[in-house]
Design an enzyme around this catalytic site. Structure first.
Site, PDB file in Angstrom:
ATOM      1  N   THR A  26       0.858  -1.185   0.000  1.00  0.00           N
ATOM      2  CA  THR A  26       0.000   0.000   0.000  1.00  0.00           C
ATOM      3  C   THR A  26       0.896   1.237   0.000  1.00  0.00           C
ATOM      4  OG1 THR A  26      -2.043   0.955   0.881  1.00  0.00           O
ATOM      5  CG2 THR A  26      -0.401   0.309   2.505  1.00  0.00           C
ATOM      6  N   CYS A  32      -2.790   7.468   8.048  1.00  0.00           N
ATOM      7  CA  CYS A  32      -3.353   6.118   7.965  1.00  0.00           C
ATOM      8  C   CYS A  32      -2.327   5.110   8.477  1.00  0.00           C
ATOM      9  CB  CYS A  32      -3.713   5.766   6.528  1.00  0.00           C
ATOM     10  SG  CYS A  32      -4.950   6.848   5.794  1.00  0.00           S
ATOM     11  N   HIS A  49      -5.375  -1.014   5.012  1.00  0.00           N
ATOM     12  CA  HIS A  49      -4.975   0.399   5.023  1.00  0.00           C
ATOM     13  C   HIS A  49      -6.057   1.148   5.816  1.00  0.00           C
ATOM     14  CE1 HIS A  49      -3.211   3.934   2.532  1.00  0.00           C
ATOM     15  NE2 HIS A  49      -3.965   4.439   3.470  1.00  0.00           N
TER      16      HIS A  49
END
Lengths: 165, 208
Positions: A26, A32, A49
Site C-alpha cells: 500500500t 493512515c 490500510h
C-alpha cells in the site's frame, strides 16, 4: 526484478490478502496505518490500510469496514481464516500513523495518526495477535510492502529511505 | 451523503465559480509578486474516490511540496497549495532570489519563504471567497510538507472519511506564462460546509 513479482495492491481504506508468492503493498500512508497479518506456515498474508480509529464515528450509509481499525482487523482475520490460515499462528506488523502537519491549536483530528496506531494496537491485542514490529509516528509518509514468503515488511519513506521489519 | 448524491450541473458550476474566484485572486497575487502573467485552468470540481485524489498530482507516491491550511469559520475545510519540488525551487529563485543549493532538500530560509508565499496566496484565495459569499473564513497558519502526495492529501480527506469513500474537491491549476512554475490549489470544504456555501450564494437546497 521487483517489478516482475506478483504484487497485490491495497488502496486507501481497503484491505486484501495474498498467498504463496509475491508482495502485498500500500502506498502513501500518512496518518493512515498499514497493518499486516502473516501466517508463516501457509505463507499467507493480509494488509489493511486503516484510515480512521473507530467505526463509532461513521455517518456513512453502507459502512466500508476496511476503513476503521475496529472493523478492518476482524475482517482481515476472517478473510485469512477463510483461506485456511490459523488465527493462532498469525503475527502482525504495522507502519504509518504519522502526524503530517502540526499546528499550535491542535484539535482532535490533528492527532488522528497516533490515534489510528493506538486503536490498531488495541484491536490486535483484543484479537490475541502478537505485534512483532512497528514503525509508527513521526511526521512523514510511508509506502509499505510485505513479502508473503518471508513475512518481511519493507517500509519506504522520503526522509528515511528503506527500512526492514 | 445525500447532498452529493446527484449534485446537479448547476451546483457544480457554482463550486467551479468558487474555485475560479479563489484561485483567480491567488493567481493575481502571484502574478503581482512575480511581475509575470499567470494563467489559470478551468477549475475541476468532482466527487473523487479517495484513491483518485492523489492521482491528480501524479500518484500517491509522487513527491510534492504542499502548503496546507485548515480553513476555520462558517465553512471549515482544508486548503492545499501544491507544487512539484522543481517548481518550488524556481518560484523561490524568481521571487526571493534564493539560489538553488540542493534539488532534493529545502533550507530553513527556503522553507520560511515558501510558507510566506503560501500565506499570501491562501490569504487571497480565502479572503476573496469570504467576500464573495459573505461568510467568515480564516486560514490557519501554514504547515509545509515535502512528502508523498498520498500521505499529504489523505490528511485533507479525514472529514469525508466519516461519511464515505470519496471527497468533493475543487481543483485549480495555475501556470506561469512560460510554464516554468505550475501549481495546484485543492480546496476540500468539510461535508457540512457545502450547504452553507450554497445557501450563501442563493442556491436553493431541495434536499430534506
Amino acid at each position: 526484478m521487483i517489478d516482475e513479482q506478483y504484487i497485490v495492491k491495497v488502496g486507501m481504506a481497503d484491505l486484501n490478502v495474498i498467498r504463496g508468492q509475491g508482495l502485498i503493498r500500500t502506498t502513501g500512508l500518512g496518518s493512515c496505518v498499514g497493518v499486516t497479518l502473516f501466517d508463516p506456515l501457509l505463507k499467507m498474508a493480509g494488509l489493511a490500510h486503516v484510515m480512521l480509529p473507530s467505526s463509532e464515528i461513521a455517518r456513512e450509509g453502507a459502512l466500508n469496514i476496511a476503513k476503521y481499525a475496529d472493523t478492518a482487523l476482524p475482517e482481515l482475520v476472517r478473510r485469512l481464516s477463510a483461506l485456511g490460515a490459523s488465527r493462532g499462528r498469525l503475527v502482525a506488523k504495522m507502519a504509518g500513523g504519522s502526524q503530517m502537519f502540526t499546528f499550535a491549536g491542535t484539535g482532535d483530528s490533528m492527532r488522528i495518526g497516533p490515534r489510528n496506531a493506538e486503536s490498531c494496537k488495541a484491536m490486535l491485542s483484543e484479537l490475541g495477535i502478537p505485534l512483532l514490529a512497528e514503525d509508527t509516528g513521526g511526521n512523514y509518509g510511508r509506502t509499505i510492502e510485505l513479502d508473503c514468503e518471508t513475512g518481511i515488511l519493507f517500509i519506504r519513506s522520503v526522509q528515511m529511505g528503506i527500512k526492514e521489519l | 451523503m445525500d447532498l452529493f448524491k446527484d449534485l446537479e450541473e448547476f451546483k457544480m458550476d457554482v463550486l467551479k465559480e468558487v474555485g475560479n474566484i479563489g484561485a483567480g485572486n491567488a493567481a493575481t497575487a502571484l502574478s503581482r509578486l512575480l511581475d509575470k502573467p499567470i494563467d489559470m485552468a478551468v477549475p475541476k470540481v468532482q466527487m473523487l474516490p479517495f484513491e483518485a485524489v492523489a492521482e491528480r498530482v501524479g500518484g500517491a507516491e509522487k513527491i510534492v511540496l504542499a502548503v496546507f491550511f485548515r480553513v476555520e469559520g462558517d465553512t471549515p475545510g482544508n486548503l492545499f497549495f501544491i507544487l512539484s519540488p522543481e517548481a518550488a525551487k524556481k518560484l523561490l529563485h524568481r521571487l526571493a532570489g534564493l539560489k538553488v543549493e540542493s534539488e532534493d532538500s529545502f533550507s530553513e530560509m527556503e522553507w520560511s519563504a515558501l510558507s510566506e508565499i503560501g500565506n499570501i496566496l491562501a490569504g487571497s484565495y480565502i479572503s476573496s471567497l469570504a467576500d464573495f459569499t459573505s461568510l467568515s473564513m480564516t486560514p490557519t497558519v501554514p504547515a509545509l510538507a515535502l512528502d508523498m502526495a498520498g500521505a499529504i492529501l489523505s490528511y485533507g480527506l479525514l472529514q469525508f472519511g466519516e461519511m464515505g469513500d470519496s471527497a468533493m474537491l475543487i481543483d485549480t491549476t495555475f501556470i506561469e506564462g512560460q510554464h516554468e512554475v505550475e501549481g495546484q490549489f485543492f480546496l476540500i470544504p468539510d461535508p457540512e460546509s457545502f450547504a452553507k456555501i450554497f445557501t450563501a450564494l442563493g442556491v436553493p437546497l431541495d434536499h430534506d
